[in-house]
Design an enzyme around this catalytic site. Structure first.
Site, mmCIF file in Angstrom:
data_model
loop_
_atom_site.group_PDB
_atom_site.id
_atom_site.type_symbol
_atom_site.label_atom_id
_atom_site.label_comp_id
_atom_site.label_asym_id
_atom_site.label_seq_id
_atom_site.Cartn_x
_atom_site.Cartn_y
_atom_site.Cartn_z
ATOM 1 N N GLY A 217 0.837 -1.210 0.000
ATOM 2 C CA GLY A 217 0.000 0.000 0.000
ATOM 3 C C GLY A 217 0.857 1.239 0.000
ATOM 4 O O GLY A 217 2.045 1.190 -0.322
ATOM 5 N N ASN A 218 0.280 2.360 0.330
ATOM 6 C CA ASN A 218 1.048 3.605 0.438
ATOM 7 C C ASN A 218 0.413 4.504 1.488
ATOM 8 O O ASN A 218 -0.588 4.141 2.105
ATOM 9 C CB ASN A 218 1.160 4.299 -0.926
ATOM 10 C CG ASN A 218 -0.196 4.668 -1.480
ATOM 11 O OD1 ASN A 218 -0.905 5.488 -0.901
ATOM 12 N ND2 ASN A 218 -0.583 4.036 -2.582
ATOM 13 N N HIS A 219 1.001 5.682 1.679
ATOM 14 C CA HIS A 219 0.614 6.535 2.811
ATOM 15 C C HIS A 219 -0.549 7.488 2.532
ATOM 16 O O HIS A 219 -0.825 8.360 3.338
ATOM 17 C CB HIS A 219 1.819 7.373 3.263
ATOM 18 C CG HIS A 219 2.954 6.536 3.764
ATOM 19 N ND1 HIS A 219 2.856 5.779 4.905
ATOM 20 C CD2 HIS A 219 4.200 6.323 3.270
ATOM 21 C CE1 HIS A 219 3.999 5.143 5.098
ATOM 22 N NE2 HIS A 219 4.825 5.447 4.124
ATOM 23 N N SER A 220 -1.217 7.346 1.411
ATOM 24 C CA SER A 220 -2.324 8.294 1.130
ATOM 25 C C SER A 220 -3.432 8.119 2.168
ATOM 26 O O SER A 220 -3.879 7.009 2.439
ATOM 27 C CB SER A 220 -2.877 8.038 -0.279
ATOM 28 O OG SER A 220 -4.065 8.769 -0.450
ATOM 29 N N ALA A 285 -3.762 7.624 -4.898
ATOM 30 C CA ALA A 285 -2.400 7.125 -5.080
ATOM 31 C C ALA A 285 -2.538 5.633 -5.399
ATOM 32 O O ALA A 285 -2.617 4.798 -4.489
ATOM 33 C CB ALA A 285 -1.582 7.363 -3.824
#
Ligand code: PMT
Length: 408
Positions: A217-220, A285
């Protein structure tokens, strides 16, 4: 959420028996999320007390040019109630009840009390809700005043029929507070610049499963996309908000939230709605890669190193750019280097009308923060740099650009 939410309403009360209904009116405005300030004519204080209205509006109530008494009932010297400031504060002014006397002063510009001075200073839309006995309501001079006020651009909230203070029955009752609120909501909504437009907004991260318990995943946080959705809805657009996993929520009758997990799911939802929308804003994102094989069981800790083979996700925005007809396509670019050139390349590659560039090199910009610093680049490569600001304001800037496009 009511279209009145966040609106600054200046309520002017003139002296008729129907003034007692303004207590309910103020309560309804506050409940709808509006801020309320009240200006009263001296005569109206015989029908409803300033204390009631101050308590309900949570603001001081004004009725004279000069404050005569302070809170301890001592005379105050030189405190001037600035009618111009009050009038300029307001997003809309409502005069309710508007008595025959006040209507006549409004039509002739007679300025003999604070309410009239405030009315004459108002630059915002002015609404008035008449209240008087049936014969007064039909009198040619009253009708003449209605006509004049219409020419001034003021909007009448018509009186209702029913029992009147005189004991007679007929037209002239102040519209019920609930009906005044509905009238204002409908009128304001009908004038919103993006009314009738449909937006598709993407937000948040995507999670690409590795096994049943792990993902890439990512930090959005989703905030940028949610703020854009809300800003568009506040201007009257219907919004489909497709969001990856986030704790955020928004309650607005114009926003339909569709929650997805993976890039593939976001791709499918975006394509499902694309034909029906006028504008797409892709703030999500989206993971560029996903694990080629998703383990059916939790992967056990065995080897010292572990390799996950990744394959490319479909580029959602690119695919929409390929099939776009009249849609206005807005992409985001999150860059760490060579920002402007990379963003320009994305405009061409993804067939965008506008790109919103944010760089992780800018303090306060990007993931998870309440602020962002963005640069707009349109398809002609015109560049417009913005200051660091709250994401809500960045969202408003983006939506205002789109409003201008439709106004052009
Ligand atoms: O959610 P917040 O915490 O508020 O943070 C906001 C944000 C930093 C996520 C947002 O401002 C932002 O920059 N979003 C886009 C991030 C990104 O993925 O940028 P990109 O340069 O990799 O992608 C370019 C564009 O293509 C984006 O509009 C993206 O949504 C889209 N894309 C990317 C990959 C893919 N497979 N499909 C896509 O549609």
């Amino acid at each position: 959420m009511s279209v009145l939410s966040g609106k600054k309403i200046l309520l002017g009360i003139s002296g008729g028996i129907a003034a007692y209904k303004t207590a309910t009116l103020v309560r309804l405005f506050i409940k709808a999320g509006a801020q309320v300030q009240v200006v009263m004519t001296p005569a109206s204080k015989d029908f409803v007390t300033p204390l009631t209205l101050a308590t309900l509006s949570k603001n001081p109530v004004y009725s004279t040019f000069y404050e005569e008494l302070d809170e301890d009932n001592n005379t105050k010297e030189g405190v001037w109630n600035n009618h111009v400031e009050l009038a300029l504060w307001a997003d809309l002014m409502l005069i309710a009840p508007a008595t025959a006397n006040t209507l006549s002063k409004m039509a002739s510009g007679t300025c003999d009390n604070l309410l009239m001075a405030t009315y004459l200073s108002a630059k915002c839309p002015v609404y008035y809700a008449p209240a008087m006995d049936l014969d007064m309501y039909k009198h040619p001079s009253t009708l003449e005043n209605f006509k004049k006020l219409q020419e001034f651009g003021n909007t009448m909230i018509p009186a209702e029929s029913g029992e009147l203070a005189s004991g007679l029955s007929g037209e002239g009752r102040l519209a019920e507070p609930e009906n005044i609120v509905s009238f204002l909501e409908a009128d304001l909504a009908s004038k919103l610049p993006l009314r009738g437009k449909k937006f598709l907004v993407t937000a948040g991260p995507t999670y690409e499963a590795i096994d049943p318990v792990r993902f890439i995943g990512n930090h959005s946080s989703g905030k940028m996309g949610f703020d854009i959705a809300l800003s568009a809805a506040n201007k009257g657009a219907e919004v489909i908000l497709v969001t990856g996993p986030t704790h955020l929520n928004v309650e607005n009758h114009l926003i339909q939230i569709i929650r997805i997990t993976s890039a593939q799911e976001m791709y499918e939802v975006c394509h499902q709605y694309f034909d029906a929308v006028d504008v797409v804003i892709a703030a999500a994102a989206v993971a560029d890669y996903k694990p080629k094989n998703v383990a059916q069981q939790k992967i056990k800790k065995a080897e010292d190193t572990f390799v996950i083979e990744l394959e490319k996700n479909k580029d959602i925005l690119f695919s929409l750019g390929q099939i776009k007809k009249n849609q206005f396509l807005v992409g985001f670019a999150l860059e760490t280097d060579n920002e402007i050139n990379n963003a320009k390349a994305k405009i061409i590659k993804k067939n965008l009308d506008l790109i919103v560039l944010n760089s992780l090199n800018d303090v306060g910009a990007g993931f998870g923060k309440p602020t962002n610093k963005v640069t707009f680049i349109d398809k002609d490569f015109t560049i417009f740099e913005n200051e660091l600001k709250a994401k809500e304001l960045v969202a408003d800037d983006i939506i205002n650009l789109i409003v201008k496009k439709y106004e052009a």
